[in-house]
Design an enzyme around this catalytic site. Structure first.
Site, short mmCIF file in Angstrom:
data_model
loop_
_atom_site.label_atom_id
_atom_site.label_comp_id
_atom_site.label_asym_id
_atom_site.label_seq_id
_atom_site.Cartn_x
_atom_site.Cartn_y
_atom_site.Cartn_z
N SER A 1 28.81 -17.47 13.85
CA SER A 1 28.34 -18.69 13.19
C SER A 1 26.71 -18.66 13.67
CB SER A 1 28.94 -19.93 14.05
OG SER A 1 28.71 -19.71 15.32
N HIS B 1 34.25 -20.51 10.54
CA HIS B 1 33.24 -20.70 9.65
C HIS B 1 33.23 -19.78 8.29
CE1 HIS B 1 30.41 -22.71 12.35
NE2 HIS B 1 30.92 -22.21 13.29
N LYS C 1 35.22 -28.10 9.98
CA LYS C 1 33.91 -27.59 9.28
C LYS C 1 33.98 -27.85 7.68
CE LYS C 1 32.84 -24.86 13.18
NZ LYS C 1 33.75 -25.46 14.09
#
Length: 397
Positions: A186, A214, A244
């Site tokens: 990330s 991610h 996310k």
């Protein structure tokens, strides 16, 4: 008054952080976390959110969360193993397994406690874990909690992984060996060399664990990094978040039925913490519907990411070696990175500075997270502000 020792510790250390530019001030949003946010009454272009597909503000997901709340209540009322497993939890886990192309899945309250619980449920002090040196803090904590020997290998260096796996295997000191890595890192936006990791896992009989926090919703047409490489059948633990790209909250592990059955009787956050709210489950199921029915949002986040990257690079910024929409602008010195972020905010762009200990000392950066919800006009305005601030602070010429 309380403890004098505690007060001295807090005063000394807070002042030390502030003097070095390492103290993070938390900004409060007066709006939803969309492409434009409001902070202290000012509207800003938001480039700091993990809301990759813009789903945190999706109207249909909000509607489904309300429906689930009306049916089941605001909370599950108990841990999963007593009577906190609602029909909607079962439906969510079934849908997650289908989405990740695995036999089963288990949902946790957050990605952080998913790693904290899942690793220690399988690994113990008789074992060793080979961990990428840039793995997320939750992986590091999960490894520590397991009691296993932690062997760090050089970032994404499969040769180093093989050397250390061979040493660990030949030492005869460990019952089980695990290799664990982020799917997408990330801070830099680079991607794990999964074919190399799987090759090492097969050669040295390593349990493979990929944290795709991610990558899920972004890589592999949305299914994730493991799917991107076509290796769903080769990875033991596929971990991801529901906070996310999916825009809600929670974490999960997808894998074989036996693995999930074991985690449901041994993963401590699952056993000792009340389960995900019905509203969260309802919204996540709808997010999975959206992502399964169309790749439009995934295509859009890549388009926006590539556009922003190209613009920043042409202006002369150091954007590292990102292979995903995550776009760091590496400034270097911590105080300058903080100042750069502050000036961006004053000009109309919210892009938070990331400094030590989140990234190595001397690599302070402003990390940009373009989403599917950004328009070209927003990104053009952000690039113009970047150019102005970059020249003003001498970061670009």
């Amino acid at each position: 008054m309380g403890s004098k020792a505690l007060q001295k510790f807090l005063n000394d250390n807070l002042n030390d952080l502030k003097s070095k530019g390492l103290y993070n001030e938390i900004n409060v949003l007066e709006s939803g976390n969309g492409p434009i946010i409001k902070v202290k009454g000012k509207e800003l272009i938001n480039l700091s959110s993990n809301n990759y597909l813009g789903l945190a503000n999706n109207a249909k997901m909000i509607e489904e969360s309300i429906k689930a709340t009306n049916k089941y209540g605001v909370g599950a009322g108990a841990v999963r193993t007593i009577n906190g497993t609602l029909k909607i939890h079962e439906e969510l886990e079934k849908r997650l397994a289908e989405f990740k192309h695995t036999e089963a899945s288990i949902a946790f309250q957050s990605g952080f406690n998913c790693n904290a619980g899942a690793i220690q449920a399988v690994m113990n002090k008789k074992d060793a874990i080979l961990s990428d040196e840039l793995n997320h803090a939750s992986i590091i904590d999960g490894c520590k909690l397991s009691g296993a020997k932690i062997i760090r290998y050089k970032h994404n260096d499969m040769q180093d992984l093989k050397v250390k796996a061979k040493e660990a295997r030949e030492s005869g000191l460990y019952e089980k060996l695990m290799v664990i890595s982020d799917g997408v890192f990330s801070m830099d936006g680079d991607v794990v060399n999964l074919p190399g990791l799987v090759e090492a896992a097969e050669e040295f009989d390593l349990i493979s664990y990929i944290d795709d926090a991610h990558g899920s919703g972004v890589m592999g047409k949305g299914v994730g990094t493991v799917k991107h490489f076509g290796l769903s059948h080769k990875v033991d633990f596929q971990m991801g978040t529901l906070s996310k790209a999916m825009g809600v909250v929670g974490g999960y592990v997808a894998g074989t039925q036996d693995l999930i059955d074991w985690l449901k009787v041994r993963a401590r956050p699952f056993l000792f913490s009340t389960s995900l709210t019905p509203a969260s489950c309802g919204a996540i199921i709808e997010a999975l519907n959206i992502m399964t029915n169309s790749t439009h949002l995934v295509d859009k986040v890549w388009e926006n990411g590539n556009y922003l990257k190209k613009g920043l690079k042409e202006l002369g910024f150091n954007i590292g070696h990102s292979e995903t929409p995550i776009t760091p602008c590496i400034i270097g010195e911590e105080k300058l990175a903080q100042q750069f972020s502050k000036r961006l905010m004053e000009e109309g762009v919210y892009a938070k500075a990331i400094v030590f200990p989140t990234v190595p000392m001397g690599t302070g950066r402003v990390r940009n997270m373009p989403t599917a919800a950004h328009t070209k006009e927003m990104l053009d305005k952000a690039l113009a502000i970047y150019e102005k601030v970059g020249k003003e602070l001498g970061v670009i010429k």
